[in-house]
Design a protein around this motif. Structure first.
Motif, short mmCIF file in Angstrom:
data_model
loop_
_atom_site.label_atom_id
_atom_site.label_comp_id
_atom_site.label_asym_id
_atom_site.label_seq_id
_atom_site.Cartn_x
_atom_site.Cartn_y
_atom_site.Cartn_z
N LEU A 1 0.82 -1.20 0.00
CA LEU A 1 0.00 0.00 0.00
C LEU A 1 0.86 1.26 0.00
O LEU A 1 0.59 2.21 -0.75
CB LEU A 1 -0.93 -0.01 1.22
N LEU A 2 1.91 1.29 0.82
CA LEU A 2 2.81 2.45 0.84
C LEU A 2 3.57 2.60 -0.48
O LEU A 2 3.80 3.72 -0.94
CB LEU A 2 3.78 2.34 2.01
N ASP A 3 3.95 1.49 -1.10
CA ASP A 3 4.62 1.54 -2.39
C ASP A 3 3.70 2.13 -3.45
O ASP A 3 4.10 2.99 -4.25
CB ASP A 3 5.09 0.15 -2.79
N ALA A 4 2.46 1.69 -3.48
CA ALA A 4 1.49 2.23 -4.44
C ALA A 4 1.24 3.71 -4.19
O ALA A 4 1.14 4.50 -5.15
CB ALA A 4 0.18 1.44 -4.35
N ALA A 5 1.17 4.12 -2.93
CA ALA A 5 0.96 5.53 -2.61
C ALA A 5 2.16 6.38 -3.06
O ALA A 5 1.99 7.50 -3.57
CB ALA A 5 0.71 5.71 -1.12
N ALA A 6 3.37 5.86 -2.88
CA ALA A 6 4.57 6.59 -3.30
C ALA A 6 4.61 6.75 -4.82
O ALA A 6 4.94 7.83 -5.34
CB ALA A 6 5.81 5.88 -2.81
N HIS A 7 4.28 5.69 -5.54
CA HIS A 7 4.25 5.79 -7.01
C HIS A 7 3.17 6.77 -7.47
O HIS A 7 3.39 7.55 -8.41
CB HIS A 7 4.01 4.41 -7.63
N THR A 8 2.04 6.75 -6.82
CA THR A 8 0.97 7.68 -7.19
C THR A 8 1.39 9.12 -6.93
O THR A 8 1.17 10.00 -7.78
CB THR A 8 -0.31 7.35 -6.37
N ALA A 9 2.01 9.38 -5.82
CA ALA A 9 2.46 10.75 -5.51
C ALA A 9 3.52 11.20 -6.52
O ALA A 9 3.53 12.37 -6.94
CB ALA A 9 3.01 10.80 -4.10
#
Length: 102
Positions: free
Chosen positions: A70-78
């Motif tokens: 989840l944190l990896d996906a959030a970082a890529h999205t940001a």
């Protein structure tokens, strides 16, 4: 610890003829009870807590992996949003969210 008889013996007793003969003659009566008690504890006693602990550990690691994903996906999205938006300016202060690629 309470005495427990092996399965199949409901009420250990002395046969009536032997009891009456022992009373009449004063002869002692010897009672032999064959038991098949296990030498140690059954494997189930140890296996159940180990299985519960292993399941809890696997569940904990599953939560850690899900949080990392989840944190990896959030970082890529940001990162994608920052590259698309370019520099942001509010009242003369400009903030560059990401470096240009060239």
């Amino acid at each position: 610890m309470a005495h427990r008889d092996p399965p199949g013996i409901h009420a250990p007793h002395i046969p009536a003829d032997d009891y009456r003969r022992a009373q009449a003659t004063g002869q002692p009566v010897v009672i032999v009870v064959h038991t098949t008690d296990p030498a140690g504890r059954p494997l189930r006693r140890y296996l159940f807590p180990l299985v519960v602990a292993a399941a809890a550990a696997m569940g904990g690691w599953g939560l850690v992996v899900a949080l990392c994903a989840l944190l990896d996906a959030a970082a890529h999205t940001a990162t994608v949003i920052a590259q698309t938006a370019g520099p942001l300016g509010i009242g003369g202060i400009t903030l560059r969210l990401a470096r240009p690629k060239h």
